[in-house]
Scaffold this active site. Structure first.
Site: not given
Ligand code: NAP
Length: 257
Positions: A165, A169
């Site tokens: 991961y 990133k």
């Molecule tokens: P999440 O709640 O797991 O949501 C992920 C989203 O991405 C969902 O809408 C999912 O859609 C979509 N997705 C995943 N793979 C996809 C694909 N191949 N094509 C289209 N859509 C896809 O994640 P999140 O926490 O909101 O994270 C969003 C971003 O922020 C990510 O890049 C993550 O790495 C980054 N991030 C998150 C955190 C954290 O603590 N949460 C921290 C740092 C960075 P479906 O539901 O329709 O599958």
């Protein structure tokens, strides 16, 4: 051809601008889509499987007087990415792209399979590459664009048990900096937002103890809210952020400085 620097309204600074947000059905992507919608953008709410949740995001944007459409596409698939961008272009020249869709997996390196490694790189690095390739010809034609890539603090600092991961990133940060230089003269900015731990379904993989440890290690004493990220994205997406490019903004409560 529209103006390179569109007129700015103070209440709806992104009025009429077509914005694509990948993975906008929930979590951080949802918050970004809602924020862009409130700012007046015509939002393309991309999702992979969560059709109902994406439809709800669209409803919420429309309820505040905004415009939005949900478009299903797996952004790791080049053909589906082309279809996603075609749907965006049908609304007008796309001006904003937020590469938010991503996946995470916590594993020791020695337990990480080649398939898991490739999956993470595909969703966190290849997908933004495909989306940028598909949208850039339109932005170059308009001589205007705002690309925002969602990275992570682990892409800056390296996360334990998250080598794959973190590599994906960290890769998107280098991608951001390099592409920013390539397209700067065309009025296109490319920046990264690297959040700390944010309350979304992605954190479901953490145990209660791990969550507590993250909370107490975070100087502000709490985990982040998706809007802590959307505020940073909104700034980078605005026409007035034209001197910000190749940068990494990290809403992380002071965890990584
Ligand atoms: P999440 O709640 O797991 O949501 C992920 C989203 O991405 C969902 O809408 C999912 O859609 C979509 N997705 C995943 N793979 C996809 C694909 N191949 N094509 C289209 N859509 C896809 O994640 P999140 O926490 O909101 O994270 C969003 C971003 O922020 C990510 O890049 C993550 O790495 C980054 N991030 C998150 C955190 C954290 O603590 N949460 C921290 C740092 C960075 P479906 O539901 O329709 O599958």
């Amino acid at each position: 051809m529209s103006l390179p620097h569109p007129p700015v309204s103070t209440t709806r600074p992104l009025f009429g601008q077509v914005a694509v947000v990948t993975g906008a059905s929930r979590g951080i992507g949802r918050a970004i889509a809602l924020a862009l919608g409130r700012a007046g953008a015509h939002v393309v709410v991309n999702y992979r499987t969560s059709a109902q949740a994406a439809a709800h995001v669209v409803e919420q944007i429309r309820a505040t007087g905004g415009k939005a459409v949900a478009v299903q596409a797996d952004v790791t698939d080049p053909r589906q990415v082309e279809q996603l961008m075609d749907a965006a272009v049908a609304l007008g020249p796309p001006r904003i792209l937020v590469n938010n869709a991503g996946t995470a997996k916590s594993r020791l390196l020695l337990d990480t399979t080649l398939e898991e490694w490739e999956e993470l790189l595909k969703s966190n690095l290849t997908a933004p590459f495909l989306c940028c390739k598909a949208i850039l010809p339109h932005m170059l034609r308009e001589q205007y664009g705002r690309i925002i890539n969602i990275s992570s603090i682990w892409g800056i600092a390296g996360g334990s048990y998250e080598v794959a991961y973190s590599a994906s990133k960290g890769g998107i940060i280098a991608f951001t900096k390099a592409l920013a230089k390539e397209v700067a003269r065309a009025g296109i900015t490319v920046n990264a937002v690297a959040p700390g731990a944010i309350e979304t379904e992605m954190l479901a993989m953490l145990s209660a103890e791990e969550r507590q440890a993250l909370e107490s290690e975070t100087p502000v004493g709490r985990l982040g809210h998706p809007d802590d990220v959307s505020h940073a994205v909104l700034f980078l997406a605005s026409p007035s952020a034209s001197f910000m490019t190749g940068q990494v903004i990290s809403p992380n409560g002071g965890l990584v400085t």
